[in-house]
Every structure is written in C-alpha cells, then in structure tokens.
Design a protein around this motif. Structure first.
Motif, PDB file in Angstrom:
ATOM      1  N   TYR A   1      79.012 -22.409 -50.053  1.00 17.09           N
ATOM      2  CA  TYR A   1      78.758 -21.904 -48.697  1.00 17.09           C
ATOM      3  C   TYR A   1      78.825 -23.047 -47.689  1.00 17.09           C
ATOM      4  CZ  TYR A   1      77.148 -17.295 -50.301  1.00 17.09           C
ATOM      5  OH  TYR A   1      77.078 -16.036 -50.831  1.00 17.09           O
TER       6      TYR A   1
ATOM      7  N   PHE B   1      75.490 -13.067 -47.278  1.00 21.44           N
ATOM      8  CA  PHE B   1      75.660 -12.139 -46.153  1.00 21.44           C
ATOM      9  C   PHE B   1      74.508 -12.264 -45.158  1.00 21.44           C
ATOM     10  CE2 PHE B   1      74.655  -7.954 -44.328  1.00 21.44           C
ATOM     11  CZ  PHE B   1      75.832  -7.718 -43.614  1.00 21.44           C
ATOM     12  N   LEU B   2      73.247 -12.299 -45.689  1.00 22.86           N
ATOM     13  CA  LEU B   2      72.086 -12.385 -44.810  1.00 22.86           C
ATOM     14  C   LEU B   2      72.048 -13.714 -44.064  1.00 22.86           C
ATOM     15  CD1 LEU B   2      69.316 -10.793 -47.094  1.00 22.86           C
ATOM     16  CD2 LEU B   2      70.489  -9.741 -45.137  1.00 22.86           C
TER      17      LEU B   2
ATOM     18  N   ARG C   1      74.546 -15.660 -43.234  1.00 24.98           N
ATOM     19  CA  ARG C   1      75.578 -15.679 -42.188  1.00 24.98           C
ATOM     20  C   ARG C   1      75.152 -14.839 -40.987  1.00 24.98           C
ATOM     21  NH1 ARG C   1      81.954 -13.979 -43.078  1.00 24.98           N
ATOM     22  NH2 ARG C   1      82.648 -14.487 -40.951  1.00 24.98           N
ATOM     23  N   THR C   2      74.428 -13.758 -41.252  1.00 24.13           N
ATOM     24  CA  THR C   2      74.012 -12.859 -40.176  1.00 24.13           C
ATOM     25  C   THR C   2      72.854 -13.429 -39.375  1.00 24.13           C
ATOM     26  OG1 THR C   2      74.717 -10.976 -41.524  1.00 24.13           O
ATOM     27  CG2 THR C   2      73.262 -10.507 -39.645  1.00 24.13           C
ATOM     28  N   PHE C   3      71.867 -14.010 -40.065  1.00 24.81           N
ATOM     29  CA  PHE C   3      70.620 -14.391 -39.395  1.00 24.81           C
ATOM     30  C   PHE C   3      70.461 -15.891 -39.179  1.00 24.81           C
ATOM     31  CE2 PHE C   3      69.673 -10.344 -41.540  1.00 24.81           C
ATOM     32  CZ  PHE C   3      69.242  -9.589 -40.452  1.00 24.81           C
ATOM     33  N   SER C   4      71.418 -16.721 -39.618  1.00 24.25           N
ATOM     34  CA  SER C   4      71.270 -18.165 -39.425  1.00 24.25           C
ATOM     35  C   SER C   4      71.142 -18.569 -37.957  1.00 24.25           C
ATOM     36  CB  SER C   4      72.438 -18.911 -40.081  1.00 24.25           C
ATOM     37  OG  SER C   4      73.673 -18.496 -39.526  1.00 24.25           O
TER      38      SER C   4
ATOM     39  N   SER D   1      69.420 -17.232 -35.723  1.00 23.39           N
ATOM     40  CA  SER D   1      68.037 -17.013 -35.273  1.00 23.39           C
ATOM     41  C   SER D   1      67.021 -17.873 -36.022  1.00 23.39           C
ATOM     42  CB  SER D   1      67.670 -15.538 -35.456  1.00 23.39           C
ATOM     43  OG  SER D   1      67.781 -15.151 -36.823  1.00 23.39           O
TER      44      SER D   1
END
Length: 497
Positions: free
Chosen positions: A74, A135-136, A138-141, A143
């Motif tokens: 990643y 997935f999580l 990438r979505t929430f990094s 914040s």
C-alpha cells in the motif's frame, strides 16, 4: 545492536552531512514494494506451516508478515506524506502486536486449533480483512489526525512525529523487544534455528522502528532507516529462499525414504503372504490327513468284514455294513468339499429355486444320512418352513451351509432339540438353525467364523468359515446368538429374489 550503532553514528555525523544524502519518492516506493513482496512471500511459508501444524504461533506469525507485506505494498503507491506516515505506523504496530501474540500463544496451552475448517476460515478472514483495510484506509485517511510536527505553515519541512505517532512507535518497539526475548527463550528450549532467526528479526525491527521515530523527512536517519529496513528484508528474502529450498529438499528426501520403505514393505508383505500360504497349506494338509485317516481305517475294516460275510445268511448285516460304508465315503467326500471351498475362491452358481421345497428335501436327506448320530445323541429335529419362498441361490453351496449348521448343532446337543426355520423378514429371507446344546462362551463367539478355530476334539475348524464364505458370496450375512449351557442360534439372511 547494529541498529543502535548505526543510530549513534548518525547522530554524531548528522550535522555535517544532513543535506548530502537524500532519498526521492521513487526510491522510497521501490524499497517499500520490495519489502512488501518479501514479507508476503514469508507469510505464505507460515500459511503452509499453519495448515500443517494448526498452531496459533504459526497463525499469528502469518498475520504479522502478511499485515506488514500488505501495508508496505500500500505504502509503495501512496504519494501523500500524511497517509504514508500513518500506514507506516499502523504497519509497525500490527506487525509487532501479531508477533508478540504468536509468542504468547506458543507458551500457553491454547497453542493448537483442532479444526481444519476453522484454520481455513481464519486464513480467509485475514485476506478479506486486508482488502477491507485498504479500502477503508483509502477512504478515511484524509480525516485522520496529523501525524507530523511541521516547522512552518507551508507543510514542507517537518520536525518529526507528533506525540500520538511517537507513542504508537514506542509501543511497537516494546512489543518487538519482548517478542525477541520470548523467541530467544523458545530457541534455548527447543534449539530450532528458525526461532533464533525470528528473534534476530524482531530486535532488528525494534531498531528500525526506533530510527523511524527519530527521523525527519528525507534526512540521513530517514535514509539509514530505509537502508536498514532493506537489509533486514534482504535477510528475510534469503531465509525465504533457504526455507523453500529446505522444504523442497526435505520433501524430496522424504519421498525417496517413503518410496524405499514402501518397496521394502511390499517385498516383506509378499514374503509373509507366501509364508502364510505355505503354512496354511501345511496346516490344512496335516488336518485333512488326520481327519481322513479315521474314515479310511473304518472303510478298510468294513471291506474286510464284507469280504468274509455270508450275504445270503446275513443279509440284514450286509445292508447295515453297506450303509456304514456309504456314510464313511460321504464323510471323506465332505472333507474334500470343505477343503476346496476354503482354499479356492467361491463363485456361486445361482438359480431361482423354491427354497421352501428344497429345504424340506435337504432336512429329510440329512436325517437319513446322519440317522445313527441322531439316535446316538437322542436329538429331535423340528422344522418350520414358510411356504412359497423363492430365492436366487447356489443350491450346492446352501446345502453345505445347512448341513454344516445342522451337524454342529447335533454335535453340541445331547438329549435335546434342534429347530430349523425358514421365513421372510422384511425384504430378506432368514434361514436359522437353533439348538438346546452346550452353547458358546461369550469370549469365543467372535472367533467361530475364523478358519481352523474349533472347540471340538475332532474337526477341521473350517465348517463355519465355509458357511460365512458362502453367505458373503450371496450378499448376505450370518449372525450368531448363544448362551452358555442353553444353546445357540445361527441365522442366515439373504436378499429376496
């Protein structure tokens, strides 16, 4: 110690060469990707070990390297410094935590998983969890809280990690050091080299985490952290190759050993079978000679009596001697039949017969043939034959079965009764012979169908063995119920026509 030495050296020379050494983003990505691939490769080795040994130790080591490998891969594709720092911190924490849990599990009684299904489920969940994590993240990094302390508002130069990330890094260092201690203690106990290598890996990872905590972006400590991490993973890659080659050579050696052992076992088995056949043939020949000797002597005596007998004046005696001679000849014939059936493969020649009628004729023939023995034993033979029962059987084979069972019943009964029954039972036909004789001891019931087993002073010990062989060839079964001093009942069950 290597990491500590490199760190001390760096702190001394750092003011002079701070701006000389640097690592660009591409180099960082290449190193992270290589480390990730190596960690995944090592994790697959522990997957195989986990599937074989099913221990929590191998499972948590798989998780440690698998999470490290996924995180490094990643990180190789991340361009944002904030996300990169967080993935590095999470990578170090999860890797150290799983490694420590594996060491703890190895020293407790909860060290095995006694379910193949659970093993596969755990591996599946680990793989799925890594996909969900990616997935999580990438979505929430975006914040996530800021992991760095910047020198100015341009967010280009930073002084180091902030308190949260430093605290997580320190926790990871402690977990790596404790894991190294536990692994080394297990090495001293079990003397397995893998444990020593894993202990070395753990202490080096603690040093790497320490360097990462001290570094600032693109400075010399950052560079040394990358180089040291690269060296550790090259070491791991070497261990992976060594482990793969070791497993391949071990498998090849085991295969050769198993092949050799199988060939030796096969040769030994063939010798044992040949010896057993010779021994069986010798036993049967000796037994048959013993059994035939008596009727032959009787026949010889009867022939001498008949040759000197005046038939005209002693016709009744002549008829009696002739019947005795016929009985002895039939006795020899029956011994040879039993020998042929026991030694050769029995293939029934089936015909559709009205078993109820055939059974009646067999019982009458038996009574005539064994009339003297029946009188001597004072035995009554009673029969209940259900009418209109048809069966697809070998007539000669079943006659042998009935005669054997009746003869055994007579020989074990004195002043008693024998019951012969033929009836339908559900979708089967039952032929039973029951006597009121001495019975069979409970410990001997399981042996009665074994070849050469007999409780009588005379006999081949093959009668019931032949009966079972014939019944099995008819896809049937034979059962015995016996009570010592009260008698026995042998029941044959065969499929209906």
């Amino acid at each position: 110690m290597i990491g500590v030495g490199i760190t001390i050296f760096t702190l001394i020379v750092f003011p002079f060469i701070n701006y000389i050494f640097w690592i660009d983003l591409i180099t960082n990505s290449i190193i992270s990707f290589f480390c990730g691939i190596v960690a995944l490769a090592v994790s697959f080795l522990f997957v195989f070990e986990f599937l074989k040994a099913q221990t929590f130790f191998s499972f948590f080591l798989f998780l440690s390297f698998y999470s490290s490998g996924i995180s490094d891969i990643y990180a190789s594709f991340i361009t944002d410094i904030k996300a990169f720092i967080w993935i590095r911190v999470i990578n170090t924490l999860t890797s150290s935590a799983f490694l420590y849990l594996g060491c703890l599990a190895a020293e407790t009684r909860y060290s095995r998983i006694n379910s193949n299904l659970l093993v596969k489920i755990l591996i599946f969940l680990a793989v799925i969890s890594s996909i969900i994590f990616g997935f999580l993240f990438r979505t929430f990094s975006p914040s996530l809280p800021e992991p760095l302390i910047f020198k100015n508002l341009d967010r280009i130069t930073y002084e180091g990690l902030n308190k949260i990330t430093v605290l997580i890094s320190v926790l990871s260092i402690i977990l790596f050091i404790m894991s190294a201690y536990l692994l080394y203690r297990m090495y001293l106990k079990y003397r397995e080299e893998l444990l020593l290598y894993m202990s070395f890996y753990s202490i080096m990872m603690a040093n790497i985490s320490f360097l990462f905590t001290l570094s600032t972006l693109w400075n010399i400590i950052w560079w040394i952290w990358h180089i040291l991490r690269l060296l550790v993973y090259i070491f791991l890659f070497g261990l992976f190759l060594f482990g793969f080659i070791y497993l391949f050579n071990n498998l090849n050696r085991k295969t050769k050993e198993l092949t050799t052992a199988y060939n030796q076992l096969k040769a030994t088995q063939e010798k044992l079978v040949a010896s057993e056949r010779i021994a069986t043939a010798g036993m049967m020949a000796a037994t048959i000679m013993h059994e035939i000797r008596t009727p032959i002597a009787t026949i010889n005596n009867l022939i001498q009596l008949l040759s000197s007998l005046d038939i005209k004046n002693n016709y009744e005696t002549f008829v009696e001697l002739k019947e005795l001679l016929k009985e002895e000849i039939y006795r020899i014939k029956r011994i040879t039949e039993i020998f042929n059936l026991s030694y050769n493969q029995y293939i029934p020649k089936r015909h559709k017969v009205k078993l109820s009628e055939v059974m009646k004729s067999w019982i009458e023939s038996f009574k005539q043939l064994y009339a003297n023995l029946i009188v001597e034993k004072n035995v009554d033979i009673e029969s209940y034959i259900e009418e209109d029962i048809y069966a697809n059987i070998d007539i000669d084979g079943f006659r042998v079965c009935l005669y054997n069972l009746l003869q055994n019943a007579i020989e074990s009964t004195h002043n008693g009764r024998i019951f012969v029954n033929l009836r339908r039972v559900d979708d089967k036909i039952e032929v039973s012979v029951e006597d009121t004789g001495v019975g069979i001891p409970e410990e001997n019931i399981s042996k009665v169908f074994d070849p050469f087993y007999t409780s009588k002073t005379k006999g081949l010990g093959l009668g019931l063995f032949i009966v079972k062989k014939i019944v099995d060839a008819h896809e049937g079964e034979i059962k015995v119920v016996s009570s010592l001093g009260r008698g026995s009942k042998f029941s044959i069950f065969i499929p209906t026509f």
